[in-house]
Design an enzyme around this catalytic site. Structure first.
Site, mmCIF file in Angstrom:
data_model
loop_
_atom_site.group_PDB
_atom_site.id
_atom_site.type_symbol
_atom_site.label_atom_id
_atom_site.label_comp_id
_atom_site.label_asym_id
_atom_site.label_seq_id
_atom_site.Cartn_x
_atom_site.Cartn_y
_atom_site.Cartn_z
ATOM 1 N N GLU A 80 1.678 4.160 7.477
ATOM 2 C CA GLU A 80 0.621 3.696 6.587
ATOM 3 C C GLU A 80 0.017 4.857 5.796
ATOM 4 O OE1 GLU A 80 0.126 0.602 6.220
ATOM 5 O OE2 GLU A 80 0.596 -0.457 8.077
ATOM 6 N N ASN A 106 0.820 -1.216 0.000
ATOM 7 C CA ASN A 106 0.000 0.000 0.000
ATOM 8 C C ASN A 106 0.848 1.258 0.000
ATOM 9 O OD1 ASN A 106 0.998 0.033 2.598
ATOM 10 N ND2 ASN A 106 -0.985 -0.117 3.624
#
Length: 235
Positions: free
Chosen positions: A135, A128
């Site tokens: 993140e 991702n």
């Protein structure tokens, strides 16, 4: 970014060794290190080499919250297994996963990064686009912090644990702001599952949706890719 495309991960490790050798030749004193399957061939090549780190400092990107250093799944144990048991550093630092006071531990690590500015930072990239445990949605200015891992990252790490319930839900991680202060950065990515993230990092917009995209704004980044990881680049 300097993009180097190699045949496979083994060749990638050999190219990465050249980057480490060049950094040492240029007087690098502090090395930021990473864990996971991506840098394993790099560490294999370093262990086989005559590179001398005995007067150098290392600082790792991250560590799981809640794991003691001697836990086989800790990143300290990983580093011992893949590098530190074979190559001695003057001092090696990782976040302390079982620290009693998380805020004090975060401050300790930020103080270490201020004391020992990183000359060469080794990175991988998540599917991702995460770097370290930063993140999607992470601020580009964050320093070391405690982060909640996304379900996709927990799932990706589950293969290393006896059960999914054993996978830590939090980690200490250098923030993107900390990573970007490194003098130079080496990012490695191997396999077709990383191709979308690599394309977004190299050719996409600079956006927190792909944390690694901020590396476009760093003055000295080398990216080593195998052919599969590079397969969605336009060039």
């Amino acid at each position: 970014m300097k993009i180097i495309i190699v045949k496979d991960q083994q060749q990638g490790g050999k190219k990465a060794l050249e980057v480490f050798q060049a950094a040492l030749n240029q007087g690098a004193e502090v090395f930021g290190l990473a864990t996971g399957s991506t840098p394993e061939t790099t560490y294999t090549e370093i262990v086989k080499s005559d590179l001398d780190f005995s007067q150098k400092i290392s600082l790792n990107l991250d560590e799981y919250v809640g794991l003691k250093a001697d836990n086989p799944q800790s990143y300290r144990a990983y580093m011992q297994q893949h590098l530190f048991n074979f190559k001695q550093f003057k001092r090696s630092y990782l976040p302390q996963g079982d620290a009693a006071d998380s805020q004090a531990e975060i401050q300790r690590y930020n103080d270490l990064l201020a004391q020992y500015p990183v000359d060469l930072q080794l990175l991988g990239i998540g599917k991702n686009g995460h770097i370290g445990f930063n993140e999607p949605g992470s601020s580009f200015t964050e320093q070391t912090r405690k982060v909640k891992l996304t379900p996709s990252t927990v799932a990706a790490n589950a293969r290393f644990f006896a059960s999914k319930e054993d996978v830590p839900q939090y980690a200490y991680s250098m923030g993107i702001g900390s990573i970007m202060r490194a003098k130079s950065i080496l990012l490695e990515a191997f396999g077709v599952t990383k191709a979308d993230a690599v394309a977004a990092m190299v050719e996409g917009s600079v956006t927190p949706d792909c944390p690694a995209s901020i590396l476009q704004q760093h003055p000295d980044v080398t990216v080593i890719l195998d052919q599969a990881a590079a397969s969605k680049l336009s060039r």
